[in-house]
Design a protein around this motif. Structure first.
Motif, PDB file in Angstrom:
ATOM      1  N   LEU A 123       0.879  -1.170   0.000  1.00 11.13           N
ATOM      2  CA  LEU A 123       0.000   0.000   0.000  1.00 11.13           C
ATOM      3  C   LEU A 123       0.914   1.216   0.000  1.00 11.13           C
ATOM      4  CD1 LEU A 123      -2.673   1.600   0.363  1.00 11.13           C
ATOM      5  CD2 LEU A 123      -2.465   1.163   2.823  1.00 11.13           C
ATOM      6  N   ALA A 124       0.763   2.090  -1.008  1.00 15.89           N
ATOM      7  CA  ALA A 124       1.678   3.222  -1.151  1.00 15.89           C
ATOM      8  C   ALA A 124       0.940   4.461  -1.640  1.00 15.89           C
ATOM      9  CB  ALA A 124       2.781   2.859  -2.141  1.00 15.89           C
ATOM     10  N   ALA A 125       1.649   5.570  -1.600  1.00 15.78           N
ATOM     11  CA  ALA A 125       1.104   6.823  -2.110  1.00 15.78           C
ATOM     12  C   ALA A 125       1.122   6.826  -3.631  1.00 15.78           C
ATOM     13  CB  ALA A 125       1.917   8.002  -1.584  1.00 15.78           C
ATOM     14  N   LEU A 126       0.133   7.480  -4.202  1.00 16.20           N
ATOM     15  CA  LEU A 126       0.045   7.649  -5.648  1.00 16.20           C
ATOM     16  C   LEU A 126       0.543   9.037  -6.008  1.00 16.20           C
ATOM     17  CD1 LEU A 126      -1.005   6.869  -8.508  1.00 16.20           C
ATOM     18  CD2 LEU A 126      -3.197   7.851  -7.817  1.00 16.20           C
TER      19      LEU A 126
ATOM     20  N   ALA B 147      -3.678   5.790 -13.497  1.00 10.53           N
ATOM     21  CA  ALA B 147      -4.204   5.526 -12.150  1.00 10.53           C
ATOM     22  C   ALA B 147      -5.273   6.540 -11.772  1.00 10.53           C
ATOM     23  CB  ALA B 147      -3.067   5.526 -11.131  1.00 10.53           C
ATOM     24  N   ARG B 148      -5.018   7.814 -12.053  1.00  9.63           N
ATOM     25  CA  ARG B 148      -6.001   8.867 -11.751  1.00  9.63           C
ATOM     26  C   ARG B 148      -7.297   8.636 -12.516  1.00  9.63           C
ATOM     27  NH1 ARG B 148      -2.102  12.790 -13.330  1.00  9.63           N
ATOM     28  NH2 ARG B 148      -3.670  13.598 -14.752  1.00  9.63           N
ATOM     29  N   ALA B 149      -7.185   8.299 -13.790  1.00  5.97           N
ATOM     30  CA  ALA B 149      -8.372   8.053 -14.615  1.00  5.97           C
ATOM     31  C   ALA B 149      -9.163   6.861 -14.079  1.00  5.97           C
ATOM     32  CB  ALA B 149      -7.956   7.809 -16.066  1.00  5.97           C
ATOM     33  N   LYS B 150      -8.461   5.813 -13.710  1.00  2.19           N
ATOM     34  CA  LYS B 150      -9.129   4.613 -13.171  1.00  2.19           C
ATOM     35  C   LYS B 150      -9.859   4.938 -11.873  1.00  2.19           C
ATOM     36  CE  LYS B 150      -8.142  -0.220 -12.120  1.00  2.19           C
ATOM     37  NZ  LYS B 150      -7.076  -1.234 -12.009  1.00  2.19           N
ATOM     38  N   MET B 151      -9.221   5.722 -11.000  1.00  2.00           N
ATOM     39  CA  MET B 151      -9.862   6.109  -9.741  1.00  2.00           C
ATOM     40  C   MET B 151     -11.126   6.917  -9.999  1.00  2.00           C
ATOM     41  SD  MET B 151      -6.571   7.073  -7.365  1.00  2.00           S
ATOM     42  CE  MET B 151      -7.490   7.859  -6.076  1.00  2.00           C
ATOM     43  N   LYS B 152     -11.047   7.843 -10.940  1.00  8.01           N
ATOM     44  CA  LYS B 152     -12.212   8.677 -11.246  1.00  8.01           C
ATOM     45  C   LYS B 152     -13.339   7.867 -11.859  1.00  8.01           C
ATOM     46  CE  LYS B 152     -11.269  13.514 -11.825  1.00  8.01           C
ATOM     47  NZ  LYS B 152     -11.911  13.983 -10.665  1.00  8.01           N
TER      48      LYS B 152
ATOM     49  N   ARG C 161      -2.473   1.854  -4.624  1.00  2.00           N
ATOM     50  CA  ARG C 161      -1.959   3.226  -4.616  1.00  2.00           C
ATOM     51  C   ARG C 161      -3.116   4.188  -4.368  1.00  2.00           C
ATOM     52  NH1 ARG C 161       3.244   2.609  -7.426  1.00  2.00           N
ATOM     53  NH2 ARG C 161       3.142   0.617  -8.507  1.00  2.00           N
ATOM     54  N   ALA C 162      -2.853   5.201  -3.544  1.00  2.00           N
ATOM     55  CA  ALA C 162      -3.884   6.185  -3.213  1.00  2.00           C
ATOM     56  C   ALA C 162      -3.221   7.514  -2.894  1.00  2.00           C
ATOM     57  CB  ALA C 162      -4.704   5.713  -2.017  1.00  2.00           C
ATOM     58  N   TRP C 163      -3.974   8.603  -3.083  1.00  2.00           N
ATOM     59  CA  TRP C 163      -3.453   9.921  -2.726  1.00  2.00           C
ATOM     60  C   TRP C 163      -3.083   9.940  -1.252  1.00  2.00           C
ATOM     61  CZ3 TRP C 163      -2.279  11.819  -7.026  1.00  2.00           C
ATOM     62  CH2 TRP C 163      -3.139  11.852  -8.124  1.00  2.00           C
ATOM     63  N   PHE C 164      -3.949   9.370  -0.420  1.00  2.00           N
ATOM     64  CA  PHE C 164      -3.736   9.335   1.024  1.00  2.00           C
ATOM     65  C   PHE C 164      -3.867   7.865   1.462  1.00  2.00           C
ATOM     66  CE2 PHE C 164      -5.885  13.315  -0.149  1.00  2.00           C
ATOM     67  CZ  PHE C 164      -4.859  14.200   0.141  1.00  2.00           C
TER      68      PHE C 164
END
Length: 137
Positions: free
Chosen positions: A40-43, A53-58, A76-79
């Protein structure tokens, strides 16, 4: 055993350094011995990898994404502390190793989910832990 290595720094291929290379080595060793290991890490939003990754999250309306770029699951996540539940729900980890940046908030979230912790103190920059590790059980 299913082991989750969790921290608030980036991970390969978005970020590389000693923590990332030694975590990769530990994950590979655990997997060679029949365990399941993940990260588990920061994006980071830069580059094509970050854009995907950003597009997939959205599109999926998720707090995090999972890829297998290094050959095993990486959430991966912003937080990352906000994505602990996502990681545990998807990966069903038995234990988590919290390390480096933001270890305390990530550890608190994992403990709230009932995941046993190992706190791996790698650096002497204790302010980067974002809290007092004595707050973790």
């Amino acid at each position: 055993m299913k082991v989750l290595f969790a921290g608030g720094s980036g991970y390969t291929p978005q970020f590389s350094g000693g923590v990332q290379s030694s975590t990769h080595h530990l994950v590979e060793q655990l997997r060679e011995h029949g365990h399941e290991a993940s990260v588990l890490a920061a994006l980071f939003g830069d580059g094509f990898f970050g854009f995907k990754a950003r597009a997939k999250m959205k599109l999926l309306r998720q707090r995090a994404v999972i890829d297998t770029f290094p050959g095993y699951p990486v959430v991966r996540a912003w937080f990352p502390w906000e994505a602990a539940g996502f990681a545990i729900e998807r990966l069903r980890s038995d234990v988590a190793v919290v390390q480096c940046h933001k270890s305390v908030p990530i550890g608190k979230e994992l403990q709230a989910l009932g995941v046993p912790l190992v706190v791996y103190l790698r650096n002497v920059e204790f302010d980067e832990l974002a809290g007092d590790p004595r707050e973790l059980e």
